[in-house]
Design an enzyme around this catalytic site. Structure first.
Site, PDB file in Angstrom:
ATOM      1  N   CYS A  16     -13.895   5.650   4.323  1.00  0.00           N
ATOM      2  CA  CYS A  16     -13.835   4.577   5.326  1.00  0.00           C
ATOM      3  C   CYS A  16     -13.982   5.110   6.744  1.00  0.00           C
ATOM      4  CB  CYS A  16     -12.527   3.810   5.193  1.00  0.00           C
ATOM      5  SG  CYS A  16     -12.273   3.173   3.542  1.00  0.00           S
ATOM      6  N   HIS A  32     -10.189   0.606  11.657  1.00  0.00           N
ATOM      7  CA  HIS A  32     -10.627   0.339  10.284  1.00  0.00           C
ATOM      8  C   HIS A  32      -9.713  -0.740   9.701  1.00  0.00           C
ATOM      9  CE1 HIS A  32     -11.736   0.619   6.198  1.00  0.00           C
ATOM     10  NE2 HIS A  32     -10.684   1.303   5.804  1.00  0.00           N
ATOM     11  N   ASN A  76     -11.097  -4.845   2.900  1.00  0.00           N
ATOM     12  CA  ASN A  76     -11.497  -3.494   3.291  1.00  0.00           C
ATOM     13  C   ASN A  76     -12.954  -3.263   2.875  1.00  0.00           C
ATOM     14  OD1 ASN A  76     -11.960  -0.758   3.518  1.00  0.00           O
ATOM     15  ND2 ASN A  76     -10.036  -0.125   2.583  1.00  0.00           N
TER      16      ASN A  76
HETATM   17  N1  ACO Z   1       0.157  -8.311  -6.465  1.00  0.00           N
HETATM   18  C1  ACO Z   1       1.475  -8.350  -6.682  1.00  0.00           C
HETATM   19  N2  ACO Z   1       2.241  -7.256  -6.751  1.00  0.00           N
HETATM   20  C2  ACO Z   1       1.642  -6.075  -6.551  1.00  0.00           C
HETATM   21  C3  ACO Z   1       0.277  -5.958  -6.309  1.00  0.00           C
HETATM   22  C4  ACO Z   1      -0.484  -7.140  -6.275  1.00  0.00           C
HETATM   23  N3  ACO Z   1      -1.825  -7.143  -6.036  1.00  0.00           N
HETATM   24  N4  ACO Z   1      -0.037  -4.651  -6.151  1.00  0.00           N
HETATM   25  C5  ACO Z   1       1.105  -3.952  -6.273  1.00  0.00           C
HETATM   26  N5  ACO Z   1       2.129  -4.827  -6.536  1.00  0.00           N
HETATM   27  C6  ACO Z   1       3.549  -4.527  -6.734  1.00  0.00           C
HETATM   28  C7  ACO Z   1       3.777  -3.115  -7.237  1.00  0.00           C
HETATM   29  O1  ACO Z   1       3.661  -3.048  -8.628  1.00  0.00           O
HETATM   30  C8  ACO Z   1       5.195  -2.872  -6.767  1.00  0.00           C
HETATM   31  O2  ACO Z   1       6.073  -3.516  -7.665  1.00  0.00           O
HETATM   32  P1  ACO Z   1       7.510  -2.834  -8.037  1.00  0.00           P
HETATM   33  O3  ACO Z   1       8.255  -2.753  -6.727  1.00  0.00           O
HETATM   34  O4  ACO Z   1       8.095  -3.790  -9.016  1.00  0.00           O
HETATM   35  O5  ACO Z   1       7.180  -1.481  -8.569  1.00  0.00           O
HETATM   36  C9  ACO Z   1       5.279  -3.622  -5.436  1.00  0.00           C
HETATM   37  O6  ACO Z   1       4.185  -4.571  -5.471  1.00  0.00           O
HETATM   38  C10 ACO Z   1       5.125  -2.744  -4.238  1.00  0.00           C
HETATM   39  O7  ACO Z   1       4.036  -1.845  -4.442  1.00  0.00           O
HETATM   40  P2  ACO Z   1       3.603  -0.805  -3.351  1.00  0.00           P
HETATM   41  O8  ACO Z   1       2.404  -0.065  -3.846  1.00  0.00           O
HETATM   42  O9  ACO Z   1       4.798  -0.016  -2.893  1.00  0.00           O
HETATM   43  O10 ACO Z   1       3.169  -1.813  -2.176  1.00  0.00           O
HETATM   44  P3  ACO Z   1       2.776  -1.479  -0.698  1.00  0.00           P
HETATM   45  O11 ACO Z   1       3.630  -2.218   0.226  1.00  0.00           O
HETATM   46  O12 ACO Z   1       2.564   0.013  -0.472  1.00  0.00           O
HETATM   47  O13 ACO Z   1       1.317  -2.143  -0.604  1.00  0.00           O
HETATM   48  C11 ACO Z   1      -0.985  -1.484  -0.640  1.00  0.00           C
HETATM   49  C12 ACO Z   1       0.274  -1.697  -1.461  1.00  0.00           C
HETATM   50  C13 ACO Z   1      -1.407  -2.838  -0.096  1.00  0.00           C
HETATM   51  C14 ACO Z   1      -2.054  -0.944  -1.558  1.00  0.00           C
HETATM   52  C15 ACO Z   1      -0.717  -0.505   0.539  1.00  0.00           C
HETATM   53  O14 ACO Z   1      -0.030   0.620   0.069  1.00  0.00           O
HETATM   54  C16 ACO Z   1      -1.980  -0.072   1.237  1.00  0.00           C
HETATM   55  O15 ACO Z   1      -2.646  -0.862   1.887  1.00  0.00           O
HETATM   56  N6  ACO Z   1      -2.304   1.228   1.170  1.00  0.00           N
HETATM   57  C17 ACO Z   1      -3.493   1.785   1.828  1.00  0.00           C
HETATM   58  C18 ACO Z   1      -4.668   1.596   0.914  1.00  0.00           C
HETATM   59  C19 ACO Z   1      -5.965   1.922   1.595  1.00  0.00           C
HETATM   60  O16 ACO Z   1      -6.144   1.632   2.750  1.00  0.00           O
HETATM   61  N7  ACO Z   1      -6.882   2.533   0.894  1.00  0.00           N
HETATM   62  C20 ACO Z   1      -8.178   2.856   1.457  1.00  0.00           C
HETATM   63  C21 ACO Z   1      -9.115   2.719   0.338  1.00  0.00           C
HETATM   64  S1  ACO Z   1     -10.820   2.556   0.796  1.00  0.00           S
HETATM   65  C22 ACO Z   1     -11.713   4.033   0.714  1.00  0.00           C
HETATM   66  O17 ACO Z   1     -11.480   4.982   1.438  1.00  0.00           O
HETATM   67  C23 ACO Z   1     -12.848   4.074  -0.290  1.00  0.00           C
END
Ligand code: ACO
Length: 329
Positions: free
Chosen positions: A114, A254, A284
């Site tokens: 990204c 981003h 994203n």
């Molecule tokens: N719907 C409902 N619940 C969900 C979902 C969903 N889509 N996804 C995860 N959960 C649950 C998890 O299972 C977890 O449940 P638990 O507490 O019972 O175990 C809970 O929600 C919290 O999960 P976390 O992973 O801790 O949630 P977080 O607040 O970290 O948010 C997220 C997750 C949105 C993915 C965040 O961590 C994030 O944005 N990270 C950065 C990702 C990113 O930018 N990646 C770049 C990729 S692009 C590239 O470079 C190609």
């Protein structure tokens, strides 16, 4: 007087099809409320089966050339940041150059996840200031929905497809490419990775059965590194430009998660109106997110009066990058 590089045109290419949070509720165990609260995304655009990265990148490039007043004969080089090229080879930039009617110019792809588009701006600045070229096209385009694991609710809700492009010239007026910072840390590359399809795990029935051609991500760890990397990159880019954070008019970050954008904005002590956010409408889009936002800002009249922008990104690698873009005299 030393040479400088300026953004003199912007464009975007967005697929028409839309995937809403309600649509995702039918595919995985998630909810509009969770996605909205944790990411800020309401819907994202998605390519159909007959559309690939080159198609939307072409549109973005054409729009950027039109806004710069360039014809095909003006473009001396074209570079494309993408992790979803049309093919492993040849480079998608070559296919776009051909469809634009460019005349045998250098064209290549590169990947920095990204962060790719800001890496591209830094390359354009270097090539133009060194006198290699006077006019370059820099494109960021990705179709992440083509490599999304639709069974993984933690990642599949995040991604969308899109393309953005800028025309960069040695002649202003425009947004001057200023102080920058870029870096990487391959020691944590497994936080965000597509395991299959490369030379390590060539495509096979086994890799496909194991969904190794899709995105594997440790979201919460990526989140922590992203916040730190974007904050540090912004500060170092400002330092190189000789600016204090109080002199920033607008942040174009981003668009990965509104909470990451918010944390970066807080680190720069920016007010909400100084932060451009469109993640609600795109999700994203990887290397495309910053040039799409930049095009919306430019066409939406937000560069009048002229502004001093900071762009910042992080992505697979992990990589990070930031650059000051100055529309001020
Ligand atoms: N719907 C409902 N619940 C969900 C979902 C969903 N889509 N996804 C995860 N959960 C649950 C998890 O299972 C977890 O449940 P638990 O507490 O019972 O175990 C809970 O929600 C919290 O999960 P976390 O992973 O801790 O949630 P977080 O607040 O970290 O948010 C997220 C997750 C949105 C993915 C965040 O961590 C994030 O944005 N990270 C950065 C990702 C990113 O930018 N990646 C770049 C990729 S692009 C590239 O470079 C190609």
């Amino acid at each position: 007087m030393s040479r400088e590089a300026f953004i003199v045109g912007t464009g975007r290419g967005i697929p028409e099809k839309i995937l809403t949070n309600a649509d995702l509720e039918k595919i995985v165990d998630t909810s509009d409320a969770w996605i909205t609260e944790r990411t800020g995304i309401k819907f994202r655009h998605m390519t159909d089966e007959s559309t690939s990265t080159s198609d939307i990148a072409l549109l973005a490039a054409q729009n950027a050339m039109e806004s710069a007043g360039w014809s095909a004969a003006d473009v001396q080089c074209i570079i494309l940041a993408t992790v979803t090229p049309d093919y492993p080879f040849p480079a998608t930039a070559c296919l776009i150059a051909d469809r634009l009617g460019l005349s045998r110019v250098p064209a290549w792809d590169f990947e920095a996840g990204c962060s790719g588009f800001v890496y591209g701006l830094i390359q354009a600045k270097a090539f133009i200031e060194a006198g290699f070229f006077d006019r370059m096209l820099v494109i960021g385009a990705d179709c992440l929905t083509k490599i999304t694991n639709w069974k993984d609710r933690a990642s599949c809700v995040l991604f969308g497809d899109g393309a953005g492009a800028v025309a960069v010239s040695s002649q202003g007026p425009g947004g001057r490419l200023g102080g920058y910072h870029w870096g990487s840390d391959g020691a944590i590359s497994d936080l965000l990775i597509q395991h299959g399809g490369g030379s390590k795990h060539p495509a096979s029935h086994e890799t496909v059965d194991a969904a190794m051609h899709t995105i594997a991500m440790n979201g919460s760890e990526t989140f922590k590194h992203a916040v730190r990397a974007m904050r540090d990159a912004c500060m170092k880019a400002l330092e190189m430009e000789g600016l204090d954070k109080s002199e920033v008019d607008l942040l174009i970050s981003h668009q990965a998660n509104w909470r990451i954008i918010d944390a970066t904005a807080r680190a720069l002590s920016l007010k909400p109106e100084q932060v451009y956010v469109n993640i609600d409408r795109y999700g994203n889009t990887s290397a495309a997110s910053i040039p799409i936002a930049l095009d919306e800002v430019a066409r939406g009249g937000l560069l009048s009066p002229p502004k001093r922008l900071v762009t910042a990104a992080f992505g697979a690698g992990l990589t990070w990058a930031a650059m000051v873009l100055s529309w001020k005299a």
